[in-house]
Structures are given as C-alpha cells and as structure tokens.
Design a protein around this motif. Structure first.
Motif, PDB file in Angstrom:
ATOM      1  N   PHE A  25       0.627  -1.164  -0.084  1.00 25.46           N
ATOM      2  CA  PHE A  25       0.053  -0.400   0.088  1.00 25.46           C
ATOM      3  C   PHE A  25       0.847   0.715  -0.469  1.00 25.46           C
ATOM      4  N   ARG A  26       0.330   2.141  -1.125  1.00 26.38           N
ATOM      5  CA  ARG A  26       1.105   3.166  -1.152  1.00 26.38           C
ATOM      6  C   ARG A  26       0.577   4.312  -0.744  1.00 26.38           C
ATOM      7  N   ALA A  27       0.645   5.790  -0.189  1.00 21.79           N
ATOM      8  CA  ALA A  27      -0.531   6.248   0.238  1.00 21.79           C
ATOM      9  C   ALA A  27      -0.028   7.526  -1.121  1.00 21.79           C
ATOM     10  N   GLU A  28       1.132   7.929  -1.745  1.00 25.38           N
ATOM     11  CA  GLU A  28       1.593   8.277  -2.487  1.00 25.38           C
ATOM     12  C   GLU A  28       0.737   9.162  -3.403  1.00 25.38           C
ATOM     13  N   ASN A  29       0.311  10.182  -3.486  1.00 23.31           N
ATOM     14  CA  ASN A  29      -0.769  11.010  -4.518  1.00 23.31           C
ATOM     15  C   ASN A  29      -0.032  10.960  -6.444  1.00 23.31           C
TER      16      ASN A  29
ATOM     17  N   ARG B 199       1.569   4.436 -14.116  1.00 21.60           N
ATOM     18  CA  ARG B 199       1.476   2.754 -13.320  1.00 21.60           C
ATOM     19  C   ARG B 199       1.842   3.071 -11.716  1.00 21.60           C
ATOM     20  N   HIS B 200       0.478   3.548 -11.460  1.00 25.19           N
ATOM     21  CA  HIS B 200       1.176   3.788  -9.616  1.00 25.19           C
ATOM     22  C   HIS B 200      -0.437   3.597  -9.387  1.00 25.19           C
ATOM     23  N   LEU B 201      -0.998   2.257  -8.434  1.00 26.20           N
ATOM     24  CA  LEU B 201      -1.868   2.119  -6.992  1.00 26.20           C
ATOM     25  C   LEU B 201      -1.635   2.845  -6.061  1.00 26.20           C
TER      26      LEU B 201
HETATM   27 MN    MN Z   1       7.458   5.329  -6.156  1.00 26.61          MN
END
Ligand code: MN
Ligand code: ATP
Length: 478
Positions: free
Chosen positions: A228-232, A237-239
């Motif tokens: 899990f990544r809370a990157e905005n 390519r990002h979930l």
């Molecule tokens: Mn990253």
C-alpha cells in the motif's frame, strides 16, 4: 447436477463430436432467433449454441438476451458456420438468470476502457478483460512455480506494520482511535499507547525487511502479497494498493540478483506465451487496432507478441547509473532541451529519463546499477567508492521501472552508520539489526511490481486495467 458441466475451453480443444454435454455460461450475442454465442470465461472463444426452430417458445426466446445466463444440454456436432469447428445442437435450454437488455450496460459493441472502468464489476465479461485477468492468473501461478521449483520458501509477511523505516510519508495509517476526540499526550500529540496495537501502525509498503529475517534461516524466500502506498501520484503506473513479489536470497551478490531477476521475468513471460496464446493474440490485435489511431511516431515498433519474443530472446542491457547519466547528457534529446527535468549526476532518474534509455536508446529492458547512495534506501550495500550503492532497477519499455532491488548492507557498522545518517530509528529496528549481529551473510533481493508486469505482458497502457478493482487517489469503488 451442476458439476456435470463441461467447460467451453475443454469442448473447443477436444471437439468431441457426437457427445452429449451440459454447458453453462452467459450470452454474448443471439442472432436470427437461433444462434447463441455463449461464453463461460474459460476462454475468449464463444461456443455457438444452436437452438433449432421450434425448440423454444416465443416467451423463452425473448429471454435469451446479451448477459443472460443459460444452462444448455445438447449434442456436439460439426459446425458448418465459419469461425468454429464444432457447435452445440441444443436439446434443452434453461434460463438461469435474466438480463434486461434495456438496462444491461454491456452491449455487444466496443466500449471504451474508461467506460469499462466505471463498470468494473461487469467488465470481466468482455473479451479484453477476460484475456487480461486470465493472463494475470497465469503470471501469478508461474511466479509461484518458478520459486517453488527453485526451492524458495513462500513467506507471508505482515500487512499491518509498526515500522515506517521504508515509507516515510507514503503510508496509510491503521488505527481504531476516534477521529473526533483522540487521546492526547501532555504536549498535545496523539497518544498512540491507547491505540489498538499500543503504538502507531500503518499498512505495509514492502515485505522486504521481514523477508530478510527469514532469508537468514531458509536461504531463499519470496513474498507475494498486497502493498500500500499513499503516494498521490495519479499516473498510469501507480496504484495505492498493488501486489508485489519480493524474493530475498542469502549468499547472493548484486550479480546473482540481476541474473535471478532476468531469469524470473523471462520465465513468467514464457509461461504466458505457452499457456495464454489465444488471449495474447487477442490483446495484440486489440493493441494494434488502438495504435492505428495514433500518429506514426507514437506507435510501437513491435507488436505485443514480437515485443515479448524479443525480450525472451535478448539479454537485458546492463549499465551503471553513471553510464546512464552520460548517455542522457550526450543524447540529442538532451541537447534539444527535450527533457523536462534536469539531468546531472546525483538526480533520481525521472520516468522521462528511464523511458528514453529503454525506448529510444537501447530499445530493450535495461538493468541500471550503482545509484548514488543519497537517493536510495538505507539498507542498500555501500560500494567501495563510498558514493554509490549496489542498487539495481530494471526498466522496461512502455512501463519504466518494473523492478527495484539491491544487494543489502550486511556489515553491522556500515549499516548503523547509514541508518543514523538517514534518520532511521535505530532503537526501534533492533530486530532487523540482529540479522547483522548473528551470522550475517551477503544477501540480496528485489521487488517486482506485479501489476506493472501484467501491464508489460498484456500491453495494457493503464495500470487500472490490470487489477480487478483499482485503488487510486479519490477512487475506491466496488
Ligand atoms: Mn514510488
Ligand atoms: P516508482 O519510482 O515507479 O514510483 P519506486 O521506486 O517507488 O517506483 P520501489 O519502492 O522500488 O518502487 O518498489 C518496487 C516495485 O514496485 C517497483 O519497481 C514497481 O514495479 C512497483 N511499484 C512501486 N510503486 C508502485 C505503485 N504505486 N503502484 C504499482 N506498482 C508500484
């Protein structure tokens, strides 16, 4: 009764003319009140079911609509129609579930991927997503097979973690504290001692640190689980929730690590080529059709199957970070000021740089090693130059970074030195440091983003289209 069902894939593969079978599935199309294209998800091929005139009354005929589910008993006969060798001559057709044609959102026509994302609960019933998710399954299976055959132990690392060593600022908090009135310390900060675990906890961004602990006993382990990544980052390519495969191997250096990663990627691609040929061909055609609408210079040079074959048949390019920077600086692209971000030794390679290297310069997957220590995690092994670490990223055409890995710092003093320099809480990480205190060995590992791999194999350009239900910023439907 239901277990006597024959799958359509098996029927079409064995063509048992003369046999009486029971099939069940969903109607894709119904032509001339007679020909039903039935699909049960075992393959993209539909089974042609023929309802001879007079078999069904008008009432029932009207209920055979796109999306309805049927149970058909009939005899397998050679087909005179083109496109199939056999068909099913129905002796009985039972409607299991109606599908109101006025309301069913999936019509037998081409829908846009954007529209299908909004009805992700139904998109499995399309050819495109049938193919994508059968391939996703195959890749997952191949991953387990690859590691199992090599004697790796599959380790289930925790999903809730108290260590935030890896994901500063990018983690989802896990808590049962009340939002409106959380318990506070005297200084006003939240008192996590009162929280469920008695400390602050998050969803994991990686199973690597725990993986290392087990590698120090089993030699070779791998994890395959959600991260899990809370990157905005609202990119293709990002979930926020994705699956990662993280092997960790004792007695491996960076070279061994690269060799394993390359062998692994080729193995799972080969597995899909051997086991999902129909689906790959379908997606290849789909991609080719889609690219016809693009200007010439935006189209891929290779079709999907050719691209995969090319990857299988060629060694990945291996270069150092320093070489990569030199290539970028000497490119006409750079000289014409076409890069948006600055290029100089020390930068974190941006996606435009990675894509230039793989798509324009080398035109194949590239493994980049020896990144500046300052831009990489604390656990990566310091090289003798004292400036770079034994990191390796694998960059793939169309995707960018697909694997991030490294040889780990196994020397206790060097590791604690870097932890302190990078403000990693050494006190809280004593369990991790124990691996370096008791029988430390050279070891290495990497993380492969599963969805990026599925994107690469299926040719789907948006990562939201290779996971059943995507979690992205401001979006958590289904
Ligand atoms: Mn990253
Ligand atoms: P990027 O620079 O592309 O954000 P990263 O450096 O954050 O990647 P790592 O921390 O090395 O990635 O994670 C290992 C692998 O996990 C990456 O190589 C990539 O394949 C995958 N990955 C990372 N972040 C995501 C994400 N948000 N969604 C899907 N896959 C991801």
């Amino acid at each position: 009764m239901f277990n006597k069902r024959t799958k359509i894939k098996e029927l079409l593969a064995t063509e048992p003319a003369g046999r009486e079978v029971t099939v069940m599935g969903w109607v894709r199309t119904f032509r001339n009140n007679q020909f039903i294209a039935l699909n049960d998800g075992s393959t993209n091929q539909n089974l042609q079911v023929v309802a001879t005139l007079g078999l069904l009354n008008d009432e029932t005929l009207k209920r055979i609509t796109t999306g309805a589910s049927l149970k058909v008993i009939g005899e397998v006969v050679p087909s005179s129609g083109k496109g199939q060798k056999i068909e099913l001559k129905a002796a009985s057709i039972e409607i299991l579930g109606d599908s109101d044609p006025e309301k069913y959102p999936l019509q037998p026509k081409k829908h846009s991927l954007e529209f299908l994302r909004e009805i992700a609960h139904l998109r499995f019933r399309t050819n495109t997503f049938g193919a994508v998710f059968r391939i996703r399954h195959s890749l997952a299976f191949a991953i387990h097979k690859f590691f199992n055959d090599k004697g790796f132990v599959y380790l289930h690392t925790p999903i809730i973690t108290a260590s935030d060593a890896e994901g500063a600022g990018e983690m989802f908090r896990v808590t049962t504290l009340p939002f409106d009135n959380p318990p506070r310390n005297d200084d006003g900060s939240i008192n996590f001692k009162e929280d469920f675990f008695g400390k602050s906890t998050n969803l994991t961004v990686s199973g690597q640190l725990e993986g290392e602990l087990a590698a120090m006993a089993f030699s070779d382990i791998y994890t395959f689980g959600p991260t899990f990544r809370a990157e905005n980052s609202n990119t293709t390519r990002h979930l926020a929730e994705f699956w990662m495969i993280e092997p960790e191997m004792a007695f491996y250096d960076i070279e061994d690590n690269m060799n394993l990663a390359e062998e692994f990627i080729k193995y799972i691609i080969q597995y899909a080529m051997d086991n999902n040929r129909d689906d790959l061909e379908f997606l290849a055609q789909r991609l080719a059709d889609e690219e016809k609408q693009l200007p010439q210079d935006k189209r891929s040079e290779l079709g999907l199957i050719e691209k995969l074959e090319f990857v299988l048949n060629n060694a990945f390019e291996r270069i150092t970070y320093t070489e990569a920077i030199d290539i970028l600086l000497n490119s006409s692209h750079y000289k014409k000021k076409k890069f948006q971000y600055e290029v100089k030794w020390g930068i974190d390679l941006q996606s435009e740089h990675e894509r230039y290297l793989v798509e324009k310069h080398f035109k194949k997957p590239v493994i980049v090693t020896g990144y500046p220590a300052a831009i990489k995690a604390f656990y990566m092994r310091m090289n003798d130059d004292g400036k770079t670490v034994a990191a390796m990223d694998i960059l793939a055409p169309g995707i960018g970074e697909i694997v991030g890995g490294s040889q780990r710092e196994e020397r206790y003093d060097k590791l604690t030195e870097r932890m302190e320099a990078m403000h990693v809480p050494v006190e809280e990480m004593q369990w991790y440091l124990d691996t370096r205190r008791f029988g430390s060995v050279p070891h290495a590992g990497f993380g492969l983003g599963f969805e990026r791999m599925v994107q690469f194999v299926t040719g789907m350009t948006n990562i939201r289209d290779v996971i059943p239900f995507a979690r992205t910023p401001k979006n958590c439907e289904f």
